[in-house]
Motif scaffolding. Structure first.
Motif, mmCIF file in Angstrom:
data_model
loop_
_atom_site.group_PDB
_atom_site.id
_atom_site.type_symbol
_atom_site.label_atom_id
_atom_site.label_comp_id
_atom_site.label_asym_id
_atom_site.label_seq_id
_atom_site.Cartn_x
_atom_site.Cartn_y
_atom_site.Cartn_z
ATOM 1 N N ALA A 62 -4.711 7.216 -14.984
ATOM 2 C CA ALA A 62 -4.984 6.214 -13.949
ATOM 3 C C ALA A 62 -6.456 6.025 -13.684
ATOM 4 N N TYR A 63 -7.320 6.719 -14.434
ATOM 5 C CA TYR A 63 -8.739 6.660 -14.124
ATOM 6 C C TYR A 63 -9.505 5.746 -15.073
ATOM 7 N N ALA A 64 -8.876 4.667 -15.538
ATOM 8 C CA ALA A 64 -9.605 3.698 -16.332
ATOM 9 C C ALA A 64 -10.765 3.155 -15.523
ATOM 10 N N PRO A 65 -11.919 2.891 -16.182
ATOM 11 C CA PRO A 65 -13.085 2.432 -15.414
ATOM 12 C C PRO A 65 -12.789 1.158 -14.650
ATOM 13 N N ARG A 66 -13.187 1.106 -13.383
ATOM 14 C CA ARG A 66 -12.974 -0.054 -12.540
ATOM 15 C C ARG A 66 -14.174 -0.268 -11.648
ATOM 16 N N LEU A 67 -14.311 -1.476 -11.172
ATOM 17 C CA LEU A 67 -15.373 -1.777 -10.235
ATOM 18 C C LEU A 67 -14.877 -1.580 -8.816
ATOM 19 N N PRO A 68 -15.746 -1.146 -7.918
ATOM 20 C CA PRO A 68 -15.319 -1.050 -6.523
ATOM 21 C C PRO A 68 -14.981 -2.421 -5.952
ATOM 22 N N VAL A 69 -14.020 -2.446 -5.054
ATOM 23 C CA VAL A 69 -13.602 -3.688 -4.406
ATOM 24 C C VAL A 69 -13.856 -3.570 -2.914
ATOM 25 N N PRO A 70 -14.479 -4.574 -2.310
ATOM 26 C CA PRO A 70 -14.670 -4.495 -0.865
ATOM 27 C C PRO A 70 -13.334 -4.390 -0.143
ATOM 28 N N LEU A 71 -13.243 -3.491 0.806
ATOM 29 C CA LEU A 71 -12.036 -3.325 1.592
ATOM 30 C C LEU A 71 -12.373 -3.582 3.052
ATOM 31 N N PRO A 72 -12.436 -4.835 3.474
ATOM 32 C CA PRO A 72 -12.798 -5.110 4.864
ATOM 33 C C PRO A 72 -11.737 -4.599 5.816
ATOM 34 N N ILE A 165 -3.735 5.581 14.383
ATOM 35 C CA ILE A 165 -4.606 4.917 13.415
ATOM 36 C C ILE A 165 -3.982 5.115 12.044
ATOM 37 N N ALA A 166 -3.651 4.019 11.369
ATOM 38 C CA ALA A 166 -2.980 4.061 10.078
ATOM 39 C C ALA A 166 -3.887 3.417 9.031
ATOM 40 N N GLN A 167 -4.210 4.165 7.988
ATOM 41 C CA GLN A 167 -5.153 3.700 6.973
ATOM 42 C C GLN A 167 -4.515 3.722 5.591
ATOM 43 N N ASP A 168 -4.977 2.814 4.736
ATOM 44 C CA ASP A 168 -4.523 2.775 3.354
ATOM 45 C C ASP A 168 -5.608 2.138 2.502
ATOM 46 N N ALA A 169 -5.654 2.511 1.227
ATOM 47 C CA ALA A 169 -6.629 1.923 0.318
ATOM 48 C C ALA A 169 -6.193 0.560 -0.200
ATOM 49 N N SER A 170 -4.919 0.203 0.005
ATOM 50 C CA SER A 170 -4.387 -1.058 -0.513
ATOM 51 C C SER A 170 -4.265 -2.083 0.604
ATOM 52 N N GLU A 171 -5.029 -3.147 0.513
ATOM 53 C CA GLU A 171 -4.908 -4.233 1.481
ATOM 54 C C GLU A 171 -3.564 -4.945 1.364
ATOM 55 N N ALA A 172 -3.022 -5.008 0.119
ATOM 56 C CA ALA A 172 -1.725 -5.658 -0.065
ATOM 57 C C ALA A 172 -0.646 -4.932 0.724
ATOM 58 N N GLN A 173 -0.703 -3.614 0.745
ATOM 59 C CA GLN A 173 0.268 -2.851 1.527
ATOM 60 C C GLN A 173 0.086 -3.120 3.014
ATOM 61 N N LEU A 174 -1.149 -3.112 3.471
ATOM 62 C CA LEU A 174 -1.404 -3.298 4.900
ATOM 63 C C LEU A 174 -0.969 -4.672 5.391
ATOM 64 N N GLN A 175 -0.986 -5.663 4.534
ATOM 65 C CA GLN A 175 -0.555 -7.002 4.937
ATOM 66 C C GLN A 175 0.925 -7.045 5.301
ATOM 67 N N HIS A 176 1.699 -6.070 4.798
ATOM 68 C CA HIS A 176 3.131 -6.014 5.097
ATOM 69 C C HIS A 176 3.455 -4.877 6.063
ATOM 70 N N ALA A 177 2.454 -4.328 6.729
ATOM 71 C CA ALA A 177 2.674 -3.182 7.609
ATOM 72 C C ALA A 177 3.423 -3.588 8.871
#
Length: 358
Positions: A62-72, A165-177
């Motif tokens: 799962a550690y293929a090189p990736r660019l950081p993505v802004p997580l507002p 306080i509930a946190q996640d690295a996936s914005e897609a998940q948080l949109q359905h929280a």
């Protein structure tokens, strides 16, 4: 509230070991860091930056090189009433972190299915946590890391704690929280929550420890917990249907025969119930395992198919084999044959927990 400035995150290092051709990490990236190690605070990319399409390498690393993505972090303010003052509490300062997360990538396509079909955790789990914590633990603030769509935050924590306080690295998940007046959702990795020291009575992590830098996460949880506060890490394995072996046979066909090569290697840590992943000695004052819990619920064949559609291996299978037939209709037909039209089936997941007290 004024946000604290974020310090830079170092650029990705080029792989230098023989497995680099498969996209695996450089030496040491997958090795535990010392307990005292702190996670660097990454810097968000400008709004114009884009993440290229990510293809999982054949090695399933799962550690293929990736660019950081802004997580507002979405604007959120706790509307719950504090017990002491009876007024709405101001939000705790939370930073924005932009760090690539394999977990966020795997679950970005099935957030809706994850929210609809994943099992909910039983009250017996919270009772086990409370028994371990003792009567002195407070109920002011709980922090749920890798919250996904908020099953734990909304189902277990919100009714008990004044503030969650509930946190996640996936914005897609948080949109359905699941939304609750006393839950604040934000995007952040579990190893760098950005929360103040000694602020939380309870930190929870459900079905996600295998994705983390564990030493960094344990150090972060210890930092934000109040003295005497508790960390609860828990998860569940593959469900079984003791009353209907034909359902178990169909399930294992999907889990191993079809999707087996598409599971991330760290899935095996879940199957092993996180044995050996407990905090190192000295990080917490007390650690306890609970392997005697279960999640039991009645379900329909349609709901079971929906649950399988939320698996990360299914998402990977569909991404890598877009021109091949979807295996879910075959699985669905096998379930209907085993269960019968309009019938329900009793599912049982083995539930395990690692409990640690600061």
């Amino acid at each position: 509230a004024t946000r604290t400035a974020v310090t830079p995150f170092p650029p990705p290092r080029a792989p230098s070991h023989p497995s680099s051709a498969r996209g695996c990490p450089p030496p040491g990236l997958c090795e535990p860091s010392p307990p005292s190690a702190r996670v660097a605070r990454p810097r968000a990319l400008p709004a114009s930056a884009e993440l290229p399409s990510v293809l999982r390498p054949p090695s399933r690393c799962a550690y293929a090189p990736r660019l950081p993505v802004p997580l507002p972090i979405p604007a959120a303010r706790c509307e719950c009433k504090r017990k002491s003052g009876g007024r709405a509490g101001a939000p705790l300062p939370v930073r924005t972190f932009a760090r690539p997360r394999a977990m966020a990538s795997l679950f970005r396509h099935q957030a809706k299915a994850y929210a609809a079909f994943r099992p909910t955790y039983p009250a017996s789990l919270l009772a086990a946590v409370n028994h371990f914590a003792g009567p002195s633990r407070g109920t002011d603030l709980a922090v749920d890391v890798a919250t996904g769509t908020g099953q734990v935050a909304a189902g277990l924590l919100s009714p008990v704690f004044s503030r969650v306080i509930a946190q996640d690295a996936s914005e897609a998940q948080l949109q359905h929280a699941e939304q609750r007046p006393n839950i604040e959702y934000s995007a952040a990795p579990a190893e760098a929550t950005g929360l103040p020291d000694n602020c939380a009575d309870l930190v929870t992590c459900a079905q996600a420890l295998h994705w983390f830098d564990r030493d960094a996460f344990y150090a972060e949880a210890n930092r934000i917990l109040k003295p005497g506060g508790v960390l609860a890490v828990f998860g569940y394995g593959l469900f079984t249907v003791p009353s209907n072996p034909a359902v178990d046979e169909a399930l294992h066909w999907a889990y191993e025969d079809v999707l087996g090569p598409y599971w991330d290697d760290r899935r095996r840590l879940v199957e092993a119930k996180y044995q050996g992943l407990e905090p190192a000695e000295g990080v917490f004052s007390a650690v306890l395992r609970r392997d005697d819990l279960t999640i039991d619920m009645d379900s329909t064949p349609e709901a079971v198919v929906g649950y399988v559609s939320s698996w990360s291996a299914y998402s990977t299978y569909r991404e890598q084999r877009p021109d091949e037939d979807d295996p879910l209709p075959v699985f669905s037909e096998r379930l209907r044959t085993a269960v019968g039209d309009g019938a329900t089936v009793r599912l049982s997941w083995p539930l395990f927990a690692i409990l640690a007290r600061k």
